[in-house]
Design a protein around this motif. Structure first.
Motif, PDB file in Angstrom:
ATOM      1  N   HIS A  81       0.820  -1.195   0.000  1.00 16.29           N
ATOM      2  CA  HIS A  81       0.000   0.000   0.000  1.00 16.29           C
ATOM      3  C   HIS A  81       0.866   1.262   0.000  1.00 16.29           C
ATOM      4  O   HIS A  81       0.413   2.322   0.423  1.00 16.29           O
ATOM      5  N   ASP A  82       2.102   1.120  -0.436  1.00 23.54           N
ATOM      6  CA  ASP A  82       2.955   2.299  -0.594  1.00 23.54           C
ATOM      7  C   ASP A  82       2.602   3.011  -1.899  1.00 23.54           C
ATOM      8  O   ASP A  82       1.803   2.511  -2.701  1.00 23.54           O
ATOM      9  N   LEU A  83       3.167   4.203  -2.122  1.00 28.52           N
ATOM     10  CA  LEU A  83       2.816   5.015  -3.282  1.00 28.52           C
ATOM     11  C   LEU A  83       3.055   4.279  -4.595  1.00 28.52           C
ATOM     12  O   LEU A  83       2.187   4.277  -5.484  1.00 28.52           O
ATOM     13  N   ALA A  84       4.215   3.660  -4.742  1.00 26.16           N
ATOM     14  CA  ALA A  84       4.560   2.993  -5.998  1.00 26.16           C
ATOM     15  C   ALA A  84       3.603   1.844  -6.294  1.00 26.16           C
ATOM     16  O   ALA A  84       3.183   1.651  -7.438  1.00 26.16           O
ATOM     17  N   SER A  85       3.238   1.079  -5.263  1.00 21.56           N
ATOM     18  CA  SER A  85       2.364  -0.082  -5.479  1.00 21.56           C
ATOM     19  C   SER A  85       0.936   0.336  -5.811  1.00 21.56           C
ATOM     20  O   SER A  85       0.296  -0.226  -6.692  1.00 21.56           O
ATOM     21  N   VAL A  86       0.419   1.341  -5.109  1.00 23.41           N
ATOM     22  CA  VAL A  86      -0.963   1.772  -5.333  1.00 23.41           C
ATOM     23  C   VAL A  86      -1.132   2.433  -6.699  1.00 23.41           C
ATOM     24  O   VAL A  86      -2.132   2.214  -7.399  1.00 23.41           O
ATOM     25  N   LYS A  92      11.637   5.503 -11.893  1.00 29.09           N
ATOM     26  CA  LYS A  92      11.798   6.661 -12.773  1.00 29.09           C
ATOM     27  C   LYS A  92      10.555   7.538 -12.763  1.00 29.09           C
ATOM     28  O   LYS A  92      10.641   8.776 -12.814  1.00 29.09           O
ATOM     29  N   GLN A  93       9.380   6.926 -12.696  1.00 30.33           N
ATOM     30  CA  GLN A  93       8.142   7.702 -12.672  1.00 30.33           C
ATOM     31  C   GLN A  93       8.019   8.518 -11.386  1.00 30.33           C
ATOM     32  O   GLN A  93       7.554   9.659 -11.401  1.00 30.33           O
ATOM     33  N   ILE A  94       8.452   7.927 -10.273  1.00 28.52           N
ATOM     34  CA  ILE A  94       8.424   8.670  -9.005  1.00 28.52           C
ATOM     35  C   ILE A  94       9.382   9.854  -9.072  1.00 28.52           C
ATOM     36  O   ILE A  94       9.042  10.980  -8.656  1.00 28.52           O
ATOM     37  N   SER A  95      10.575   9.610  -9.600  1.00 29.79           N
ATOM     38  CA  SER A  95      11.548  10.703  -9.733  1.00 29.79           C
ATOM     39  C   SER A  95      11.011  11.809 -10.627  1.00 29.79           C
ATOM     40  O   SER A  95      11.199  13.001 -10.342  1.00 29.79           O
ATOM     41  N   THR A  96      10.331  11.421 -11.710  1.00 26.69           N
ATOM     42  CA  THR A  96       9.751  12.425 -12.608  1.00 26.69           C
ATOM     43  C   THR A  96       8.688  13.246 -11.885  1.00 26.69           C
ATOM     44  O   THR A  96       8.647  14.477 -11.999  1.00 26.69           O
ATOM     45  N   GLY A  97       7.822  12.568 -11.127  1.00 26.77           N
ATOM     46  CA  GLY A  97       6.790  13.277 -10.382  1.00 26.77           C
ATOM     47  C   GLY A  97       7.367  14.255  -9.371  1.00 26.77           C
ATOM     48  O   GLY A  97       6.882  15.384  -9.222  1.00 26.77           O
ATOM     49  N   THR A 446      18.792  16.363  -7.781  1.00 20.96           N
ATOM     50  CA  THR A 446      18.805  15.285  -6.788  1.00 20.96           C
ATOM     51  C   THR A 446      17.544  14.431  -6.834  1.00 20.96           C
ATOM     52  O   THR A 446      17.582  13.258  -6.466  1.00 20.96           O
ATOM     53  N   THR A 447      16.419  14.989  -7.292  1.00 19.32           N
ATOM     54  CA  THR A 447      15.194  14.191  -7.316  1.00 19.32           C
ATOM     55  C   THR A 447      15.032  13.405  -8.606  1.00 19.32           C
ATOM     56  O   THR A 447      14.420  12.329  -8.608  1.00 19.32           O
ATOM     57  N   TYR A 448      15.565  13.914  -9.698  1.00 19.80           N
ATOM     58  CA  TYR A 448      15.352  13.251 -10.986  1.00 19.80           C
ATOM     59  C   TYR A 448      16.564  12.450 -11.455  1.00 19.80           C
ATOM     60  O   TYR A 448      16.421  11.333 -11.937  1.00 19.80           O
ATOM     61  N   PRO A 455      20.072   4.642 -12.595  1.00 20.19           N
ATOM     62  CA  PRO A 455      19.907   3.184 -12.609  1.00 20.19           C
ATOM     63  C   PRO A 455      20.987   2.426 -11.842  1.00 20.19           C
ATOM     64  O   PRO A 455      20.681   1.493 -11.095  1.00 20.19           O
ATOM     65  N   SER A 456      22.249   2.817 -11.983  1.00 13.97           N
ATOM     66  CA  SER A 456      23.317   2.070 -11.313  1.00 13.97           C
ATOM     67  C   SER A 456      23.247   2.216  -9.801  1.00 13.97           C
ATOM     68  O   SER A 456      23.706   1.337  -9.059  1.00 13.97           O
ATOM     69  N   ASP A 457      22.652   3.325  -9.317  1.00 14.28           N
ATOM     70  CA  ASP A 457      22.517   3.516  -7.876  1.00 14.28           C
ATOM     71  C   ASP A 457      21.280   2.825  -7.323  1.00 14.28           C
ATOM     72  O   ASP A 457      21.087   2.784  -6.106  1.00 14.28           O
ATOM     73  N   SER A 458      20.421   2.319  -8.199  1.00 14.90           N
ATOM     74  CA  SER A 458      19.224   1.628  -7.736  1.00 14.90           C
ATOM     75  C   SER A 458      19.510   0.179  -7.357  1.00 14.90           C
ATOM     76  O   SER A 458      18.676  -0.488  -6.752  1.00 14.90           O
ATOM     77  N   LYS A 459      20.697  -0.309  -7.715  1.00 14.56           N
ATOM     78  CA  LYS A 459      21.050  -1.690  -7.418  1.00 14.56           C
ATOM     79  C   LYS A 459      21.344  -1.857  -5.936  1.00 14.56           C
ATOM     80  O   LYS A 459      22.118  -1.107  -5.343  1.00 14.56           O
ATOM     81  N   ILE A 460      20.726  -2.853  -5.335  1.00 14.90           N
ATOM     82  CA  ILE A 460      20.904  -3.110  -3.906  1.00 14.90           C
ATOM     83  C   ILE A 460      22.313  -3.633  -3.646  1.00 14.90           C
ATOM     84  O   ILE A 460      22.804  -4.506  -4.347  1.00 14.90           O
TER      85      ILE A 460
END
Length: 536
Positions: A81-86, A92-97, A446-448, A455-460
């Protein structure tokens, strides 16, 4: 009505002094004894009680509504029920928003602040807060990426001008050198908001599913409704711009439909304020030529770069603080992340309360009070990036929070100090908007482009977000360099009036005398640590 006032036409009781070279002397030599200064300080404290609480509340609620998107990314994740899931969003879409808000903020900051100089400032601030509340409430109804994009765009348009407008508003009531502490005082609302919103979000997560709304939807809805109520109350709470003693405010046209707020000062207090800050009472209507003189003034650009770095890091931590903490320890729950997010802003608040009052007392050394906290931010980012344990990395974030605190208020105060003597009221309004608006390009970065947008920083992994953190170190170094350059240029080039100033009026011919009020004479000298504690 706005009036043109020429030298020699000031009302009786006002004081005229021509500023030539270094002919200013100490307060006592100019007739200001301890009793006079004590009375002046009492007047400014009375203004504090009227203005600062109102600014604090409006900035608290607007900061909460603006930053809730960051918290919504980790709320009720296990239940999806977090923003991305709902909203079925990718990183990338969250960063754009998030970034779309700052695009509009940058574009509309200057127009909004200029309109504020033409209209009633307290009405314009009320309009902003009511609009933010409405948009915040509507965010509870988001169902897809397009609705996030649309509402973030609208939020950026509506809230544009709020932050620089508050800095401009203060210069209508206080000397520029006294605004640092006041900006810091209401700027703490953002830190308290970040802390409280983080803590309260744990409660909203417990409301998940209630009434068919998920936790973050309840958060958006309730904060938005509170924002609407606060915005309406500001019509009575905030005072309008001050008028000379005996002058009656124009209530024709649209003004007759707006509630009239109580004057900030009356009687003897109003007379003292008029004599001490005469410049704000006698302004000329500015022209496009006056605005152009501000835009082409080179002093804007070092301030923009200073602001770019610190606000970029601040917004990055605000939007992605919980994500960075989660990257250091994947076992933390959404509630734990919210609770750990709050102390970052407590450290920020502590630094503001410690540093900004002292920076006002040594206002000729703004660069030093700016650069030292920025160095603390850099050290904190390096610890967060390279430390071994998760708690050590979290400690680095606390250092970043502490370093962030005083930097934004000091930048805005320095803008007031430089541009009011040079360009008058339009100088403060335009320069603060340019610094805030263009500086917020750092927020877009910093947000976008960084964190989940890279992408490379999104890797866990143990070095997640390393590149993003190092980019923020780089822009902070640029901020320090800009503050040093500004100090050297002002020292060797000077910061005299760009043109003749009639009190706080527009510019005319170069090199003529300047009417200097009581506050301007005192601003030549630093107050130091004498007659401390934080009451002046």
């Amino acid at each position: 009505m706005d009036k043109e006032v020429a030298i020699g036409q000031l009302p009786p009781g006002s004081q005229q002094h021509e500023l030539k070279g270094d002919t200013l002397h100490e307060d006592r030599e100019l007739g200001f004894g301890d009793a006079d200064i004590a009375r002046i300080e009492k007047v400014y404290r009375k203004l504090d009680r009227r203005i600062i609480p109102a600014f604090w509340v409006l900035y608290f609620i607007c900061s909460a509504i603006r930053s809730n998107v960051g918290l919504s990314q980790t709320m009720n994740q296990k239940e999806r029920h977090d923003l991305a899931s709902v909203l079925h969003l990718g990183p990338k879409q969250i960063s754009t928003g998030l970034a779309l808000f700052y695009v509009c903020y940058v574009l509309f900051d200057l127009p909004s602040n200029l309109i504020m100089t033409k209209l009633s400032p307290h009405v314009w601030m009320s309009r902003i807060v009511i609009g933010v509340g409405i948009i915040g409430s509507c965010m509870a109804a988001m169902r897809a990426a397009w609705s996030l994009y649309l509402l973030r765009l609208l939020l950026g348009i509506i809230i544009a001008g709020m932050w620089p407008g508050m800095a401009y508003y203060l210069t209508l009531f206080y000397p520029p050198s006294r605004t640092g502490k006041r900006i810091g005082q209401y700027f703490t609302a953002a830190q308290v908001s970040a802390s409280v919103v983080g803590l309260v979000s744990a409660g909203f997560q417990k409301m998940d599913g209630l009434g068919g709304l998920v936790g973050f939807q309840w958060m958006f809805l309730l904060y938005g409704l509170v924002g609407i109520l606060v915005g309406i109350s500001l019509l009575w709470w905030l005072p309008d711009r001050p008028l000379p003693p005996g002058e009656v405010r124009n209530r024709d046209g649209w003004r007759k439909w707006i509630p009239e707020s109580k004057p900030a000062l009356t009687g003897e207090d109003a007379r003292i304020h008029y004599q001490d800050l005469t410049r704000v009472y006698h302004r000329r209507v500015w022209t496009v030529k006056d605005l152009w003189h501000v835009v082409i003034d080179w002093r804007v650009w070092p301030l923009v770069i200073m602001y770019f770095g610190v606000v970029g890091v601040g917004i990055g931590v605000q939007n992605y603080g919980t994500v960075i903490i989660q990257g250091a320890n994947r076992n933390l729950t959404g509630v734990q992340l919210s609770l750990l997010f709050a102390p970052i802003w407590v450290m920020d608040l502590i630094a503001i309360l410690l540093v900004t009052p002292i920076s006002d007392r040594f206002h000729q050394h703004r660069a030093l009070f700016f650069s030292v906290p920025v160095c603390i931010q850099i050290a904190g980012l390096l610890v967060t990036t390279y430390a071994g344990g998760s708690w050590a990395r979290y400690g680095g974030l606390l250092m970043v929070g502490f370093g962030l605190g005083p930097t934004v208020p000091i930048t805005m105060t320095w803008t007031n100090e430089i541009f009011q003597p040079r360009h008058g009221e339009v100088g403060v309004a335009a320069a603060s908007a340019l610094v805030s608006g263009l500086g917020n390009l750092g927020s877009i970065l910093t947000t976008y482009a960084l964190y989940t947008g890279w992408p490379s920083d999104s890797k866990i992994g143990p070095r997640q977000f390393r590149k993003s953190n190092l980019v923020m170190v780089g822009i902070l170094c640029m901020s320090i360099l800009s503050s040093i350059v500004m100090t050297l240029l002002v020292k060797f080039v000077g910061n005299g009036p760009g043109a003749k100033q009639i009190s706080s009026g527009s510019s005319t011919s170069e090199g003529e005398g300047v009417i200097v009020d009581g506050a301007a004479r005192r601003e030549v000298h630093e107050r130091g640590l004498g007659r401390l504690w934080f009451r002046r």
